[in-house]
Design an enzyme around this catalytic site. Structure first.
Site, PDB file in Angstrom:
ATOM      1  N   HIS A 140       0.985  -1.222  -0.096  1.00 27.06           N
ATOM      2  CA  HIS A 140      -0.135  -0.232  -0.014  1.00 27.06           C
ATOM      3  C   HIS A 140       0.738   1.405   0.048  1.00 27.06           C
ATOM      4  O   HIS A 140       0.563   2.442  -0.389  1.00 27.06           O
ATOM      5  CB  HIS A 140      -0.966  -0.063   1.095  1.00 27.06           C
ATOM      6  CG  HIS A 140      -2.079  -1.264   0.813  1.00 27.06           C
ATOM      7  ND1 HIS A 140      -2.193  -2.311   1.165  1.00 27.06           N
ATOM      8  CD2 HIS A 140      -3.127  -0.663  -0.128  1.00 27.06           C
ATOM      9  CE1 HIS A 140      -3.235  -2.957   0.875  1.00 27.06           C
ATOM     10  NE2 HIS A 140      -3.850  -2.082   0.198  1.00 27.06           N
ATOM     11  N   GLU A 184     -10.514 -11.256  -3.935  1.00 28.79           N
ATOM     12  CA  GLU A 184      -9.278 -11.498  -3.863  1.00 28.79           C
ATOM     13  C   GLU A 184      -8.764 -12.447  -3.119  1.00 28.79           C
ATOM     14  O   GLU A 184      -7.458 -12.526  -2.654  1.00 28.79           O
ATOM     15  CB  GLU A 184      -8.886  -9.889  -3.270  1.00 28.79           C
ATOM     16  CG  GLU A 184      -9.762  -9.571  -2.074  1.00 28.79           C
ATOM     17  CD  GLU A 184      -9.386  -8.160  -1.549  1.00 28.79           C
ATOM     18  OE1 GLU A 184      -8.555  -7.528  -2.058  1.00 28.79           O
ATOM     19  OE2 GLU A 184     -10.162  -7.592  -0.684  1.00 28.79           O
ATOM     20  N   ASN A 214      -4.539  -7.533  -6.533  1.00 30.29           N
ATOM     21  CA  ASN A 214      -3.197  -7.192  -5.526  1.00 30.29           C
ATOM     22  C   ASN A 214      -3.250  -8.409  -4.795  1.00 30.29           C
ATOM     23  O   ASN A 214      -2.022  -9.032  -4.361  1.00 30.29           O
ATOM     24  CB  ASN A 214      -3.114  -5.754  -5.052  1.00 30.29           C
ATOM     25  CG  ASN A 214      -3.325  -4.802  -6.148  1.00 30.29           C
ATOM     26  OD1 ASN A 214      -2.934  -4.892  -6.976  1.00 30.29           O
ATOM     27  ND2 ASN A 214      -3.771  -3.680  -5.387  1.00 30.29           N
ATOM     28  N   ASP A 215      -4.394  -8.667  -3.908  1.00 35.29           N
ATOM     29  CA  ASP A 215      -4.415  -9.602  -2.996  1.00 35.29           C
ATOM     30  C   ASP A 215      -4.381 -10.988  -3.586  1.00 35.29           C
ATOM     31  O   ASP A 215      -4.282 -12.092  -3.124  1.00 35.29           O
ATOM     32  CB  ASP A 215      -5.692  -9.342  -2.062  1.00 35.29           C
ATOM     33  CG  ASP A 215      -5.229  -8.525  -0.859  1.00 35.29           C
ATOM     34  OD1 ASP A 215      -3.840  -8.700  -0.337  1.00 35.29           O
ATOM     35  OD2 ASP A 215      -5.714  -7.412  -0.613  1.00 35.29           O
ATOM     36  N   ARG A 258       2.589  -9.694  -0.567  1.00 32.91           N
ATOM     37  CA  ARG A 258       2.660  -8.520  -1.572  1.00 32.91           C
ATOM     38  C   ARG A 258       3.641  -7.307  -1.150  1.00 32.91           C
ATOM     39  O   ARG A 258       3.999  -6.374  -2.010  1.00 32.91           O
ATOM     40  CB  ARG A 258       1.580  -8.012  -1.725  1.00 32.91           C
ATOM     41  CG  ARG A 258       0.795  -7.427  -0.794  1.00 32.91           C
ATOM     42  CD  ARG A 258      -0.842  -6.960  -1.130  1.00 32.91           C
ATOM     43  NE  ARG A 258      -1.168  -5.793  -1.428  1.00 32.91           N
ATOM     44  CZ  ARG A 258      -1.994  -5.192  -1.670  1.00 32.91           C
ATOM     45  NH1 ARG A 258      -3.352  -5.960  -1.357  1.00 32.91           N
ATOM     46  NH2 ARG A 258      -2.469  -4.225  -2.104  1.00 32.91           N
ATOM     47  N   CYS A 265     -10.053  -4.204 -10.094  1.00 34.76           N
ATOM     48  CA  CYS A 265      -9.691  -2.963  -9.472  1.00 34.76           C
ATOM     49  C   CYS A 265      -8.112  -3.053  -8.907  1.00 34.76           C
ATOM     50  O   CYS A 265      -7.721  -2.139  -8.295  1.00 34.76           O
ATOM     51  CB  CYS A 265     -10.635  -2.239  -8.309  1.00 34.76           C
ATOM     52  SG  CYS A 265     -10.811  -3.691  -7.094  1.00 34.76           S
TER      53      CYS A 265
HETATM   54  C1  PEP Z   1      -6.530  -5.688  -4.416  1.00 31.62           C
HETATM   55  O1  PEP Z   1      -6.141  -6.441  -3.515  1.00 31.62           O
HETATM   56  O2  PEP Z   1      -6.217  -5.798  -5.551  1.00 31.62           O
HETATM   57  C2  PEP Z   1      -7.170  -4.146  -4.123  1.00 31.62           C
HETATM   58  C3  PEP Z   1      -7.610  -3.579  -5.004  1.00 31.62           C
HETATM   59  O3  PEP Z   1      -7.335  -4.054  -2.688  1.00 31.62           O
HETATM   60  P1  PEP Z   1      -6.174  -3.376  -2.013  1.00 31.62           P
HETATM   61  O4  PEP Z   1      -4.816  -3.123  -2.717  1.00 31.62           O
HETATM   62  O5  PEP Z   1      -6.525  -2.003  -1.470  1.00 31.62           O
HETATM   63  O6  PEP Z   1      -5.630  -4.366  -0.861  1.00 31.62           O
HETATM   64 MG    MG Z   2      -7.078  -6.138  -1.499  1.00 35.33          MG
END
Ligand code: PEP
Ligand code: MG
Length: 602
Positions: A197, A439, A462-463, A473, A510
């Site tokens: 993040h 996710e 991402n997750d 990550r 997303c």
């Molecule tokens: C993801 O995990 O892809 C996501 C969009 O959420 P975050 O990156 O906030 O965990």
């Molecule tokens: Mg996520």
């Protein structure tokens, strides 16, 4: 600076752009404010804790020394021998133990005082050697204190005032959010992964960033000249005048390229054969609202609400949250907005104790799990969303869904809270739509069943990559294993999208994957028609989509889904898209003639 040896560092470029400027090293020397008394009975345990932290710090220093010896040279590694000696220095170690015993105070405050006293004496000696040793002393002290704390709670950071490049060991999103483009022109750190993040936030803030630099903080002092290339993942310490000229030119080229993309902000993302794709924005901070329209987003596909929880010392109130959500909804009036419920946990930890420390936080009480465990906190957030969306449609997205039960429980909360407003004669939103983030692999596998429970799905790649491949990550040590191209990840995405299409439920993506032109095209080929990303990525993605036909994207997806290794997938993406995407880096064609560059034949 003339005469200083130039060093090059390579890490992961996570936010593109070039920065040139002085370093501002964030030193975690806040242990002086962490002083507390201990009882007689706690003294021995406190000393043991200190000794354990020393042991861990020594292991850390040894392994750093080895890495530097292997990757740089033996001579550079000698510094770590000096660090080891300091960690054994009786003046520091025994003095600390004695004072913990005598003064009955916690280890980090006593240790920090001992280090400061020694540091002050060294500073008083006007000598280059001692001034360098002084820096080493603080370096090892911070290392010990990190182990003593064993918690990553965010710290208040004094931001630089001179448009500097921030250099840090590791910063969480709460710390990164304290930077602004007015003060910080670049950002780099030892640790971190591409979709951590801190990385996502630096992109949102438009600050070029490189993470995973491993030991850069051991080399850089505040005030040192740096070049940071966020596109290539490079940092240069003490650059030559020639290198500065080279990167100044690159900076100008990048600025010209970004300007050339501006006209893509106002055109829709349509493939050359007419398939439309909605390109939406992800926002992490309220100040990004302006960039949503400015970059041509058709709405907000993901509002990460953590900013309210990470940036202050207590839980945000109902009124504060309602005002924040209303500001976002009215800020993009007329455009659809999806607000996500709290995703605290993992690498996003608030400045106040919300839950106890976990050994394995990404697998722990993160996101919806924490919300369901703290129903009043969750109700307050949902009440705020409902109040903010009166007279409009409200789309709520729930992170970290692992099965149907979390969705059902959330729906029950929503029904209760909408009814509560109705009973009190208060107005309610026109409709409340509930979405689940996909996710976690279990959610992807259950997508057909989830589709019966929710109004829409949003894939958080991402997750999804992290949980499918068991790769943290945020951990630079395993960054090379974090591959969106892994066939297992792609099959989970495809399965989810296919389930959404069959059930007539919209599925968006997303995660960061949607802001990479290669993957954006692949996702469209798999059937995705909504992509949500950092606002700054929108023009490039629109342009990439306008450069291909749906037929080509579908062929690509079919071919890729037959492959069994990430290498094969990446090779195929390269072979089929490289020419198109390289062409896109040149001056763009006029958007009125979409698709001037075909996908290269496979
Ligand atoms: C993801 O995990 O892809 C996501 C969009 O959420 P975050 O990156 O906030 O965990
Ligand atoms: Mg996520």
């Amino acid at each position: 600076m003339a005469g200083r040896r130039t060093f090059f560092f390579e890490g992961l470029g996570v936010s593109e752009g070039v920065a040139i400027g002085p370093a501002y090293v964030i030193e975690s020397d806040r242990a002086d404010s962490e002083s507390w008394e201990i009882a007689d009975s706690e003294v021995e345990a406190e000393i043991e804790r200190f000794e354990e932290a020393l042991r861990l710090a020594k292991d850390d220093v040894r392994s750093l020394g080895q890495q530097v010896a292997e990757r740089v040279d033996r001579q550079q590694a000698a510094i770590f021998d000096a660090h080891l000696l300091m960690l054994e220095d009786p003046f520091i170690v025994e003095a600390t133990i004695k004072r913990i015993r005598n003064e009955r105070r916690n280890a980090q405050s006593v240790f920090w005082e001992v280090v400061h006293e020694l540091g002050d004496r060294m500073k008083a000696i006007d000598d280059q050697y001692f001034s360098e040793r002084n820096h080493d002393l603080y370096d090892i002290a911070r290392r010990v204190i990190r182990f003593l704390r064993r918690l990553d709670s965010p710290e208040r950071i004094e931001p630089p005032r001179n448009r500097a490049i921030v250099v840090a060991h590791n910063l969480g999103p709460a710390e990164t959010a304290q930077f602004s483009r007015d003060h910080v022109v670049g950002f780099c750190m030892n640790e971190g992964g591409a979709t951590g993040h801190a990385a996502i936030l630096s992109k949102a803030l438009g600050i070029p960033a490189v993470v995973g630099l491993e030991f850069i903080t051991n080399y850089v002092r505040s005030g040192d000249m740096l070049i940071l290339d966020g596109s290539e993942g490079k940092v240069v310490l003490h650059p030559t005048a020639e290198q500065i000229r080279h990167y100044e030119k690159k900076k100008q080229r990048l600025a010209a390229y970004r300007r050339s993309l501006e006209e893509y902000r106002t055109v829709p993302a349509i493939t050359r054969d007419g398939a439309g794709v909605s390109v939406l924005a992800n926002i992490e901070l309220p100040e990004e609202i302006a960039s949503v329209r400015a970059n041509g987003a058709e709405g907000i596909g993901l509002v990460r609400t953590e900013f309210l929880y990470l940036s202050q010392p207590a839980l945000p109130s109902l009124d504060q949250q309602t005002a924040a959500y209303r500001a976002i909804l009215t800020g993009v009036e007329g455009l659809p907005v999806v607000i996500r419920t709290l995703d605290i946990g993992g690498d996003k930890l608030p400045a106040f104790p919300l839950a106890h420390k976990e050994t394995n936080p990404f697998m722990g009480r993160r996101a919806i799990r924490l919300c369901l465990d703290k129903p009043e906190m969750f109700r307050t957030q949902l009440r705020a969303m409902i109040a903010a969306a009166v007279g409009r449609e409200l789309s709520i997205l729930v992170p970290m869904i692992s099965g149907l039960d979390e969705v059902r429980q959330t729906r029950a909360f929503l029904s209760e809270l909408v009814a509560e407003r109705g009973a009190a004669g208060q107005p309610v939103p026109l409709a409340v739509r509930l979405g689940a983030m996909v996710e976690i692999p279990s959610a992807a596998l259950l997508a057909p069943a989830l589709c019966r429970e929710v109004d829409f799905l949003s894939i958080g790649t991402n997750d999804l990559v992290q949980y499918t491949l068991a790769v943290d990550r945020t951990n630079s040590d395993v960054a090379s294993l974090y591959r969106e191209s892994h066939p297992a990840v792609l099959h989970l995405i495809h399965h989810t999208v296919t389930a959404g299409i069959a059930a007539g439920k919209p599925v968006s993506v997303c995660g960061e994957m949607s802001s990479d032109p290669r993957y954006a095209i692949l996702l469209v080929g798999m059937g995705v028609r909504t992509l949500s990303m950092a606002p700054s990525a929108i023009p490039v993605i629109k342009r990439a989509i306008r450069a291909v036909t749906l037929v080509e994207a579908e062929e690509l997806a079919r071919e890729v889904l037959l492959q069994t290794t990430p290498e094969e997938v990446e090779r195929t993406l390269h072979q089929r898209l490289h020419r198109t995407l390289e062409d896109l880096k040149q001056a763009p064609p006029s958007p009125s003639q979409p698709g001037a560059s075909p996908v290269a034949a496979g």
